[in-house]
Design a protein around this motif. Sequence first.
Motif, PDB file in Angstrom:
ATOM      1  N   ASP A 227       0.812  -1.219   0.000  1.00 30.27           N
ATOM      2  CA  ASP A 227       0.000   0.000   0.000  1.00 30.27           C
ATOM      3  C   ASP A 227       0.841   1.264   0.000  1.00 30.27           C
ATOM      4  O   ASP A 227       0.446   2.287  -0.578  1.00 30.27           O
ATOM      5  N   ASP A 228       1.991   1.220   0.674  1.00 31.54           N
ATOM      6  CA  ASP A 228       2.788   2.438   0.837  1.00 31.54           C
ATOM      7  C   ASP A 228       4.182   2.344   0.227  1.00 31.54           C
ATOM      8  O   ASP A 228       5.014   3.225   0.427  1.00 31.54           O
ATOM      9  N   GLY A 229       4.475   1.257  -0.516  1.00 29.74           N
ATOM     10  CA  GLY A 229       5.771   1.140  -1.161  1.00 29.74           C
ATOM     11  C   GLY A 229       6.864   0.583  -0.275  1.00 29.74           C
ATOM     12  O   GLY A 229       8.042   0.623  -0.650  1.00 29.74           O
ATOM     13  N   HIS A 230       6.514   0.030   0.885  1.00 31.39           N
ATOM     14  CA  HIS A 230       7.488  -0.581   1.777  1.00 31.39           C
ATOM     15  C   HIS A 230       7.095  -2.031   2.016  1.00 31.39           C
ATOM     16  O   HIS A 230       5.919  -2.358   2.159  1.00 31.39           O
ATOM     17  N   CYS A 231       8.099  -2.902   2.077  1.00 34.42           N
ATOM     18  CA  CYS A 231       7.857  -4.323   2.248  1.00 34.42           C
ATOM     19  C   CYS A 231       7.905  -4.662   3.738  1.00 34.42           C
ATOM     20  O   CYS A 231       8.902  -4.360   4.405  1.00 34.42           O
ATOM     21  N   ARG A 232       6.828  -5.278   4.248  1.00 36.37           N
ATOM     22  CA  ARG A 232       6.693  -5.540   5.680  1.00 36.37           C
ATOM     23  C   ARG A 232       6.499  -7.039   5.951  1.00 36.37           C
ATOM     24  O   ARG A 232       5.411  -7.461   6.345  1.00 36.37           O
ATOM     25  N   PRO A 233       7.520  -7.843   5.753  1.00 33.38           N
ATOM     26  CA  PRO A 233       7.365  -9.288   5.966  1.00 33.38           C
ATOM     27  C   PRO A 233       6.953  -9.625   7.398  1.00 33.38           C
ATOM     28  O   PRO A 233       7.491  -9.081   8.362  1.00 33.38           O
ATOM     29  N   TYR A 234       5.968 -10.516   7.522  1.00 37.34           N
ATOM     30  CA  TYR A 234       5.524 -11.079   8.802  1.00 37.34           C
ATOM     31  C   TYR A 234       4.950 -10.039   9.754  1.00 37.34           C
ATOM     32  O   TYR A 234       4.863 -10.263  10.960  1.00 37.34           O
ATOM     33  N   SER A 235       4.561  -8.909   9.217  1.00 40.23           N
ATOM     34  CA  SER A 235       3.965  -7.851  10.029  1.00 40.23           C
ATOM     35  C   SER A 235       2.451  -7.873   9.895  1.00 40.23           C
ATOM     36  O   SER A 235       1.909  -8.226   8.843  1.00 40.23           O
ATOM     37  N   ALA A 236       1.772  -7.487  10.964  1.00 40.73           N
ATOM     38  CA  ALA A 236       0.317  -7.371  10.896  1.00 40.73           C
ATOM     39  C   ALA A 236      -0.091  -6.279   9.925  1.00 40.73           C
ATOM     40  O   ALA A 236      -1.219  -6.283   9.412  1.00 40.73           O
ATOM     41  N   GLN A 237       0.810  -5.361   9.636  1.00 37.27           N
ATOM     42  CA  GLN A 237       0.525  -4.261   8.713  1.00 37.27           C
ATOM     43  C   GLN A 237       0.935  -4.570   7.271  1.00 37.27           C
ATOM     44  O   GLN A 237       0.843  -3.700   6.401  1.00 37.27           O
ATOM     45  N   ALA A 238       1.382  -5.792   6.983  1.00 41.23           N
ATOM     46  CA  ALA A 238       1.815  -6.147   5.630  1.00 41.23           C
ATOM     47  C   ALA A 238       0.638  -6.091   4.661  1.00 41.23           C
ATOM     48  O   ALA A 238      -0.434  -6.650   4.934  1.00 41.23           O
ATOM     49  N   THR A 239       0.846  -5.411   3.537  1.00 39.26           N
ATOM     50  CA  THR A 239      -0.222  -5.275   2.541  1.00 39.26           C
ATOM     51  C   THR A 239       0.207  -5.709   1.144  1.00 39.26           C
ATOM     52  O   THR A 239      -0.584  -5.663   0.213  1.00 39.26           O
ATOM     53  N   GLY A 240       1.463  -6.094   0.974  1.00 38.47           N
ATOM     54  CA  GLY A 240       1.926  -6.505  -0.339  1.00 38.47           C
ATOM     55  C   GLY A 240       3.423  -6.350  -0.462  1.00 38.47           C
ATOM     56  O   GLY A 240       4.108  -5.878   0.447  1.00 38.47           O
ATOM     57  N   THR A 241       3.945  -6.732  -1.621  1.00 37.09           N
ATOM     58  CA  THR A 241       5.383  -6.742  -1.820  1.00 37.09           C
ATOM     59  C   THR A 241       5.861  -5.508  -2.571  1.00 37.09           C
ATOM     60  O   THR A 241       5.056  -4.695  -3.056  1.00 37.09           O
ATOM     61  N   VAL A 242       7.170  -5.367  -2.683  1.00 41.16           N
ATOM     62  CA  VAL A 242       7.832  -4.307  -3.449  1.00 41.16           C
ATOM     63  C   VAL A 242       8.910  -4.981  -4.285  1.00 41.16           C
ATOM     64  O   VAL A 242       9.714  -5.760  -3.758  1.00 41.16           O
ATOM     65  N   TRP A 243       8.953  -4.711  -5.566  1.00 40.56           N
ATOM     66  CA  TRP A 243       9.895  -5.402  -6.455  1.00 40.56           C
ATOM     67  C   TRP A 243      11.292  -4.804  -6.384  1.00 40.56           C
ATOM     68  O   TRP A 243      11.459  -3.609  -6.137  1.00 40.56           O
ATOM     69  N   ALA A 244      12.268  -5.657  -6.616  1.00 41.38           N
ATOM     70  CA  ALA A 244      13.663  -5.237  -6.487  1.00 41.38           C
ATOM     71  C   ALA A 244      14.541  -6.012  -7.453  1.00 41.38           C
ATOM     72  O   ALA A 244      14.090  -6.903  -8.174  1.00 41.38           O
ATOM     73  N   GLU A 245      15.815  -5.645  -7.454  1.00 43.51           N
ATOM     74  CA  GLU A 245      16.839  -6.261  -8.302  1.00 43.51           C
ATOM     75  C   GLU A 245      18.010  -6.686  -7.425  1.00 43.51           C
ATOM     76  O   GLU A 245      18.113  -6.300  -6.264  1.00 43.51           O
ATOM     77  N   GLY A 246      18.902  -7.458  -8.007  1.00 38.93           N
ATOM     78  CA  GLY A 246      20.108  -7.827  -7.293  1.00 38.93           C
ATOM     79  C   GLY A 246      20.714  -9.098  -7.846  1.00 38.93           C
ATOM     80  O   GLY A 246      20.159  -9.740  -8.749  1.00 38.93           O
ATOM     81  N   ALA A 247      21.860  -9.451  -7.311  1.00 42.44           N
ATOM     82  CA  ALA A 247      22.552 -10.686  -7.708  1.00 42.44           C
ATOM     83  C   ALA A 247      23.441 -11.130  -6.553  1.00 42.44           C
ATOM     84  O   ALA A 247      24.010 -10.307  -5.836  1.00 42.44           O
ATOM     85  N   ALA A 248      23.517 -12.435  -6.387  1.00 43.84           N
ATOM     86  CA  ALA A 248      24.461 -13.010  -5.424  1.00 43.84           C
ATOM     87  C   ALA A 248      24.977 -14.317  -6.009  1.00 43.84           C
ATOM     88  O   ALA A 248      24.191 -15.106  -6.538  1.00 43.84           O
ATOM     89  N   MET A 249      26.277 -14.506  -5.956  1.00 40.55           N
ATOM     90  CA  MET A 249      26.920 -15.710  -6.490  1.00 40.55           C
ATOM     91  C   MET A 249      27.822 -16.325  -5.425  1.00 40.55           C
ATOM     92  O   MET A 249      28.454 -15.607  -4.636  1.00 40.55           O
ATOM     93  N   PHE A 250      27.862 -17.655  -5.443  1.00 43.19           N
ATOM     94  CA  PHE A 250      28.671 -18.406  -4.497  1.00 43.19           C
ATOM     95  C   PHE A 250      29.567 -19.382  -5.253  1.00 43.19           C
ATOM     96  O   PHE A 250      29.193 -19.878  -6.319  1.00 43.19           O
ATOM     97  N   VAL A 251      30.729 -19.644  -4.684  1.00 45.44           N
ATOM     98  CA  VAL A 251      31.625 -20.652  -5.239  1.00 45.44           C
ATOM     99  C   VAL A 251      31.615 -21.841  -4.290  1.00 45.44           C
ATOM    100  O   VAL A 251      31.836 -21.688  -3.079  1.00 45.44           O
ATOM    101  N   LEU A 252      31.328 -23.025  -4.835  1.00 45.22           N
ATOM    102  CA  LEU A 252      31.185 -24.241  -4.045  1.00 45.22           C
ATOM    103  C   LEU A 252      32.302 -25.226  -4.347  1.00 45.22           C
ATOM    104  O   LEU A 252      32.744 -25.347  -5.487  1.00 45.22           O
ATOM    105  N   GLN A 253      32.715 -25.945  -3.304  1.00 46.24           N
ATOM    106  CA  GLN A 253      33.803 -26.901  -3.438  1.00 46.24           C
ATOM    107  C   GLN A 253      33.702 -27.920  -2.305  1.00 46.24           C
ATOM    108  O   GLN A 253      33.102 -27.649  -1.258  1.00 46.24           O
TER     109      GLN A 253
END
Length: 436
Positions: A227-253
Motif C-alpha cells: 500500500d505504501d511502497g514498503h515491504c513488511r514481511p511477517y507484520s500485521a501491517q503487511a499489505t503486499g510486496t515491493v519489487w527489487a533487483e540484485g545478484a548473489a553468487m557463491f563458489v562451491l567446493q
Amino acid sequence: MSDNGRGDDPVVIVGMAIEAPGGVDTPEAYWALLSDAREALSPFPTDRGWPVAELITGSRRDGFKPIHDLGGFLCNAAAFDPAFFGISPREAVAMDPQQRVALRVAWRALENGGINPDDLGGHDVGCYIGASDTGYAPDLADFTELTGHLITGTALGVISGRIAYTLGLAGPAMTIDASCASALAAFHVAVQAVRSDDCALAIAGGVCIMGSPGFFVEFSRQHALSDDGHCRPYSAQATGTVWAEGAAMFVLQRKSAALRDGHRIWAEVLATKVNQDGRSAGLTAPSGAAQAALFRNALRTAGVRPEQVGMIEGHGTGTRLGDRTELQSLAQTYGDTSGASGALLGSVKSNIGHAQAAAGALGLAKVVLAAQRGVVPPSLHVDEASPEIEWDRQGLRLARDMTPWPVTDGDRVAAVSAFGMSGTNAHAVISYDEVA
C-alpha cells in the motif's frame, strides 16, 4: 553433528559476491546495510525508457492497486566494461543486463575465493544460475541495429552459458527458471553436482534486473503490491510486496579440496531441498503442506533438530496469503510448544524489496554473513507481528533488533527459504563453525 548422508567431505562455500540496492557491491557493504537496519529503496529509474508518470497515474484505475514510485533498483545495472570480457560494444547493448551483471558478479565471487578466473579454462567447473525473463530488448522479429546479437543477448540459457564461455569452463552450465525460487533451486542443483562429482568447483546463484516495469503492473492488478511502497514481511501491517533487483553468487567446493587449496570457508552446506506444491488452492497459491514437508526433509538430511537452528531467513514477501502460509508452515516444523525461545525469523526483503529470481541467493548471503558474525540483523517495518501464528507459544521470534545468535549446541545453524509462483519451493540449511 551427524552428516546424515552428506558424507565425510561436505560441500562448502569458498567465495561470495553480491550486488544489491543501495550501492551494495561487496559482502561487507551488504552486511553494513543489514546491520545498520537500512532500507535501500529508491524511485523508479529514469534511464530505462519506462513511462514512470503513466505507471503511477494509470494504476489508479478501477480494479488496480496504486503503484508507488519505489523499488529496490541497482544503481549500476547499466554499468558494464565489455572490453574487459572481450565483448564488442554493439553486442553488449544487445545483452540482457542480467547477463552483464551475472558475469561481473560471478567473476568477483571467484576473486573473493582467491581463485583467478583466468586459470579455470578447460577445468570441470560448473555454472548454475537462477534467473527469469524480465522483458529486456525488442521483439526478435523486428529489424534493428542490434539484430544478430539479440537471440544470444536475451536467451535465459545464455546467462550461465556466457559465464562458462567467457571463463572457458568445461563443467555443466545451466540457467534455472523456477520463478522466485530460481536462485535457491540453482544453488541446490549446484550442491548436488559437486557432491556427485559432476564438477570439482561450481559457481551458483541468481540474478534479477528488471527490463520492464511489467511485474509492477501485473501485481497492481492482482492487488499484491504494498500500500505504501514498503515491504513488511511477517507484520500485521503487511499489505503486499515491493519489487527489487540484485545478484548473489557463491563458489562451491568439497571441504577437503578447499582446505588443500587454502580457500577460506564461508559456510558449510548441510542440506538443500526442492519440491513442488502440486495442485493447491490455485496455480500461484502456495501450499503449506508442501512447504512443511520440505522443511522437515531438509532438517532430516542436515541431521539437525529444529531447536538447533538459530536463524531462519524466510521468503517473507509481505503479501498476506504468502506470509500466512509460510508462517504456519514454519511453526509446524520449527515451532516449540514448550514456550522456549526459538529461531529468529526475518526477511531481507524488508531492506531491499523482493529481488524475484535472485531473492533466495540474497537471503542465503544474509544468513552466511550473520552466522559468521554470531548476530542476527533486524527485519524492518514490523510494528506488530502477524497474528497468523501464536508467536510466544510456537517458539518463533521475529528479529526486530540486532540480536546475539541464539545459544545452541555446536555450530551456528541457519536456514533459508524461497518459494516461486510456479509452485517450486526451495530450502537450504547451512552452518558455520567458529572454531574451524
